[in-house]
Design a protein around this motif. Structure first.
Motif, PDB file in Angstrom:
ATOM      1  N   ARG A  65       0.808  -1.210   0.000  1.00  0.00           N
ATOM      2  CA  ARG A  65       0.000   0.000   0.000  1.00  0.00           C
ATOM      3  C   ARG A  65       0.851   1.275   0.000  1.00  0.00           C
ATOM      4  N   GLY A  66       1.978   1.251   0.726  1.00  0.00           N
ATOM      5  CA  GLY A  66       2.902   2.378   0.669  1.00  0.00           C
ATOM      6  C   GLY A  66       2.453   3.629   1.399  1.00  0.00           C
ATOM      7  N   TYR A  67       1.435   3.521   2.258  1.00  0.00           N
ATOM      8  CA  TYR A  67       0.932   4.714   2.942  1.00  0.00           C
ATOM      9  C   TYR A  67       1.792   5.120   4.137  1.00  0.00           C
ATOM     10  N   HIS A  92      -3.586   5.545   9.042  1.00  0.00           N
ATOM     11  CA  HIS A  92      -3.735   4.670  10.210  1.00  0.00           C
ATOM     12  C   HIS A  92      -4.713   3.523   9.971  1.00  0.00           C
ATOM     13  N   MET A  93      -5.353   3.497   8.805  1.00  0.00           N
ATOM     14  CA  MET A  93      -6.352   2.457   8.530  1.00  0.00           C
ATOM     15  C   MET A  93      -5.689   1.173   8.085  1.00  0.00           C
ATOM     16  N   MET A  94      -6.213   0.036   8.563  1.00  0.00           N
ATOM     17  CA  MET A  94      -5.608  -1.246   8.208  1.00  0.00           C
ATOM     18  C   MET A  94      -5.651  -1.488   6.704  1.00  0.00           C
ATOM     19  N   LEU A  95      -6.661  -0.953   6.022  1.00  0.00           N
ATOM     20  CA  LEU A  95      -6.768  -1.131   4.584  1.00  0.00           C
ATOM     21  C   LEU A  95      -5.583  -0.528   3.849  1.00  0.00           C
ATOM     22  N   MET A  96      -4.951   0.474   4.457  1.00  0.00           N
ATOM     23  CA  MET A  96      -3.848   1.186   3.811  1.00  0.00           C
ATOM     24  C   MET A  96      -2.482   0.791   4.363  1.00  0.00           C
ATOM     25  N   ARG A  97      -2.441  -0.190   5.233  1.00  0.00           N
ATOM     26  CA  ARG A  97      -1.180  -0.572   5.859  1.00  0.00           C
ATOM     27  C   ARG A  97      -0.661  -1.892   5.298  1.00  0.00           C
ATOM     28  N   ASP A  98       0.647  -2.070   5.387  1.00  0.00           N
ATOM     29  CA  ASP A  98       1.295  -3.314   5.006  1.00  0.00           C
ATOM     30  C   ASP A  98       1.669  -4.072   6.281  1.00  0.00           C
ATOM     31  N   PRO A  99       1.967  -5.377   6.159  1.00  0.00           N
ATOM     32  CA  PRO A  99       2.466  -6.104   7.327  1.00  0.00           C
ATOM     33  C   PRO A  99       3.756  -5.462   7.830  1.00  0.00           C
ATOM     34  N   PRO A 100       4.014  -5.505   9.166  1.00  0.00           N
ATOM     35  CA  PRO A 100       3.227  -6.217  10.174  1.00  0.00           C
ATOM     36  C   PRO A 100       2.046  -5.418  10.733  1.00  0.00           C
ATOM     37  N   ASP A 101       1.971  -4.109  10.448  1.00  0.00           N
ATOM     38  CA  ASP A 101       0.874  -3.317  11.008  1.00  0.00           C
ATOM     39  C   ASP A 101      -0.478  -3.823  10.526  1.00  0.00           C
ATOM     40  N   SER A 245     -13.760   4.298  12.040  1.00  0.00           N
ATOM     41  CA  SER A 245     -14.309   5.063  10.917  1.00  0.00           C
ATOM     42  C   SER A 245     -14.279   4.240   9.634  1.00  0.00           C
ATOM     43  N   LEU A 246     -13.177   3.515   9.419  1.00  0.00           N
ATOM     44  CA  LEU A 246     -13.064   2.653   8.249  1.00  0.00           C
ATOM     45  C   LEU A 246     -14.132   1.566   8.259  1.00  0.00           C
ATOM     46  N   LEU A 247     -14.283   0.884   9.402  1.00  0.00           N
ATOM     47  CA  LEU A 247     -15.257  -0.199   9.482  1.00  0.00           C
ATOM     48  C   LEU A 247     -16.668   0.304   9.251  1.00  0.00           C
ATOM     49  N   PHE A 248     -16.969   1.498   9.773  1.00  0.00           N
ATOM     50  CA  PHE A 248     -18.308   2.038   9.558  1.00  0.00           C
ATOM     51  C   PHE A 248     -18.526   2.342   8.078  1.00  0.00           C
ATOM     52  N   ALA A 249     -17.570   3.035   7.454  1.00  0.00           N
ATOM     53  CA  ALA A 249     -17.738   3.414   6.047  1.00  0.00           C
ATOM     54  C   ALA A 249     -17.725   2.190   5.138  1.00  0.00           C
ATOM     55  N   ALA A 250     -16.715   1.329   5.312  1.00  0.00           N
ATOM     56  CA  ALA A 250     -16.609   0.152   4.456  1.00  0.00           C
ATOM     57  C   ALA A 250     -17.752  -0.820   4.696  1.00  0.00           C
ATOM     58  N   GLY A 251     -18.302  -0.799   5.922  1.00  0.00           N
ATOM     59  CA  GLY A 251     -19.382  -1.712   6.266  1.00  0.00           C
ATOM     60  C   GLY A 251     -20.689  -1.406   5.582  1.00  0.00           C
ATOM     61  N   HIS A 252     -20.826  -0.206   5.024  1.00  0.00           N
ATOM     62  CA  HIS A 252     -22.081   0.063   4.318  1.00  0.00           C
ATOM     63  C   HIS A 252     -21.887   0.581   2.899  1.00  0.00           C
ATOM     64  N   PHE A 353     -14.128  -7.711  -4.584  1.00  0.00           N
ATOM     65  CA  PHE A 353     -13.767  -7.633  -3.169  1.00  0.00           C
ATOM     66  C   PHE A 353     -12.262  -7.703  -2.954  1.00  0.00           C
ATOM     67  N   GLY A 354     -11.492  -7.504  -4.017  1.00  0.00           N
ATOM     68  CA  GLY A 354     -10.042  -7.512  -3.883  1.00  0.00           C
ATOM     69  C   GLY A 354      -9.489  -8.923  -3.820  1.00  0.00           C
ATOM     70  N   GLY A 355      -8.317  -9.036  -3.197  1.00  0.00           N
ATOM     71  CA  GLY A 355      -7.666 -10.333  -3.090  1.00  0.00           C
ATOM     72  C   GLY A 355      -6.440 -10.231  -2.210  1.00  0.00           C
ATOM     73  N   GLY A 356      -5.856 -11.366  -1.912  1.00  0.00           N
ATOM     74  CA  GLY A 356      -4.664 -11.378  -1.062  1.00  0.00           C
ATOM     75  C   GLY A 356      -4.998 -10.973   0.362  1.00  0.00           C
ATOM     76  N   ILE A 357      -4.031 -10.364   1.052  1.00  0.00           N
ATOM     77  CA  ILE A 357      -4.218 -10.052   2.470  1.00  0.00           C
ATOM     78  C   ILE A 357      -5.254  -8.959   2.693  1.00  0.00           C
ATOM     79  N   HIS A 358      -5.565  -8.188   1.657  1.00  0.00           N
ATOM     80  CA  HIS A 358      -6.535  -7.106   1.792  1.00  0.00           C
ATOM     81  C   HIS A 358      -7.918  -7.503   1.281  1.00  0.00           C
ATOM     82  N   PHE A 359      -8.163  -8.803   1.074  1.00  0.00           N
ATOM     83  CA  PHE A 359      -9.499  -9.232   0.650  1.00  0.00           C
ATOM     84  C   PHE A 359     -10.528  -8.687   1.638  1.00  0.00           C
TER      85      PHE A 359
END
Length: 412
Positions: A65-67, A92-101, A245-252, A353-359
């Motif tokens: 992701r490179g964020y 700070h969102m998990m969707l934008m982070r790489d391992p290990p975060d 905030s991410l879970l709320f937005a992505a959840g709907h 729905f994407g793929g890999g670790i960010h599915f």
């Protein structure tokens, strides 16, 4: 076969803000796939339109992701990137982070999205759907977005997170964010200002709710994350705020679009609606075809962490690569007659729905919500039809593809 050589000096063939492109981006995708399936646009981003290349992008660990890199953020969002509250929140969102975060952050919420726990929500999703349909059943018509596709996923994610019932109406009567910061081009100043205002408002609300849950823990995901933050070694305060905030937005957001795009696609192809009405066991397959044909998410991006070849083209370290999912899902190398909407299509594997670790963590939930809605409407309002089929109102957002309204009618 190697991809056609890209032409960096060629003019960009599309504008992500152009209403005509937003209404129908698929001719552009077809043209790119035929002429430059790995295409470098003038702004320096690479765009993919083939399924095989995208599947590689999503799973190859050399693409992240490179964020975490301030210079990369400036390339994405402009020179003021790290001074923008909404951009900082993204980092700070998990969707934008790489391992290990990413691994740490995703692990904190995975327990709330187990297959058993999500399946257990089906009854409450059915009850919510029935209540929403009850409100409009005798009218003979509704806005399928405002009256059904939008409120249902909002209420479901509110329940899962633990947002108090007294606060839920404010979210139900709200609107989708539009996702301007997710677009593959740098945001305008106006888009940044809107995103910052939304980020500040949502942060203030959730900060107050976190304090409530510290004083009064509940059996919900917000309490679980607050307790992880209080432990001090698993979640920072900034991560807590950003990921709720991410879970709320992505959840709907994506589910609203899946349901709305589903009704639009099915009702614009009346024969397909009749096939589904005659055989509701096809609902699950119909949802996969909707995901393929009108993907709720039209693009996903990654950054090359080292020099790498993709689709026969050499990419440099830090190159940003964007898969145009809406085009990828119509790749004739993967799907026969891909421009045809066919709910009986076999072997459907869209990459929506994407793929890999960010599915997508909420993919199962989105599918259940859509299935319950379609099954309920097929049963209760089987003669549903579009009242303005020639003028769909698409949202002014590229990455999150959906409708702002969808008027439908039925025989009362």
């Amino acid at each position: 076969m190697s991809a056609a050589a890209p032409q960096p000096s060629a003019p960009q063939p599309f504008d992500f803000r152009d209403p005509a492109f937003l209404a129908d981006p698929y001719p552009v995708f077809r043209h790119l796939r035929a002429t430059a399936p790995v295409f470098k646009a003038p702004l320096g981003r690479w765009f993919l339109t083939r399924y095989e290349d995208t599947a590689t992008l999503l799973r190859d660990k050399r693409f992240g992701r490179g964020y975490h890199d301030p210079e990369a953020m400036v390339r994405r969002f402009g020179p003021t990137a790290m001074a923008e509250p909404a951009v900082v929140e993204l980092t700070h969102m998990m969707l934008m982070r790489d391992p290990p975060d990413h691994t740490r952050l995703r692990g904190l919420v995975t327990k709330a999205f187990t297959a058993r726990r999500i399946e257990a929500l089906r009854d409450s999703i059915q009850q919510l759907t029935d209540r929403l349909v009850d409100k409009v059943a005798e009218r003979g018509g509704m806005d399928a977005i405002r009256d059904l596709a939008f409120p249902l996923p909002v209420l479901v994610i509110c329940e899962l997170l633990g947002i108090p019932e007294a606060d839920r109406q404010r979210f139900v009567t709200g609107s989708s964010s539009g996702g301007a910061l997710l677009n593959p081009t740098p945001p305008t100043r106006a888009e940044l200002d809107r995103a910052n205002a939304g980020s500040i408002e949502s942060s203030a609300y959730f900060e107050a709710l976190f304090e409530q849950r510290r004083r009064d823990p509940r059996d919900d995901l917000i309490t679980q994350l607050v307790q992880a933050e209080e432990a001090g070694d698993r979640l920072t305060t900034a991560e807590l705020r950003a990921n709720v905030s991410l879970l709320f937005a992505a959840g709907h957001e994506t589910t609203v679009n899946l349901i709305g795009n589903g009704f639009h696609s099915l009702l614009r192809h009346p024969q397909q609606w009749r096939i589904l009405r005659d055989d509701p066991t096809l609902v699950a397959n119909a949802i996969e075809e909707v995901l393929r044909f009108e993907s709720p998410v039209q693009a996903v991006g990654r950054t090359a962490s080292e020099p790498v070849e993709l689709g026969g083209v050499a990419l440099a370290r830090n190159d940003i690569v964007v898969a145009l999912v809406g085009g990828v899902n119509r790749d004739p190398a993967m799907f026969d007659d891909p421009e045809r909407f066919d709910i009986t299509r076999k072997d459907l594997r869209p990459l929506s729905f994407g793929g890999g670790i960010h599915f997508c963590l909420g993919a199962q939930l989105a599918r259940i919500e859509a299935a319950v809605v379609f099954e309920t409407i097929l049963r209760r309002l089987p003669d549903l039809r579009l009242t303005d089929p020639d003028n769909p109102k698409w949202r002014p957002s590229f990455v999150l593809r959906g409708l702002t309204e969808l008027p439908v009618a039925w025989t009362g």
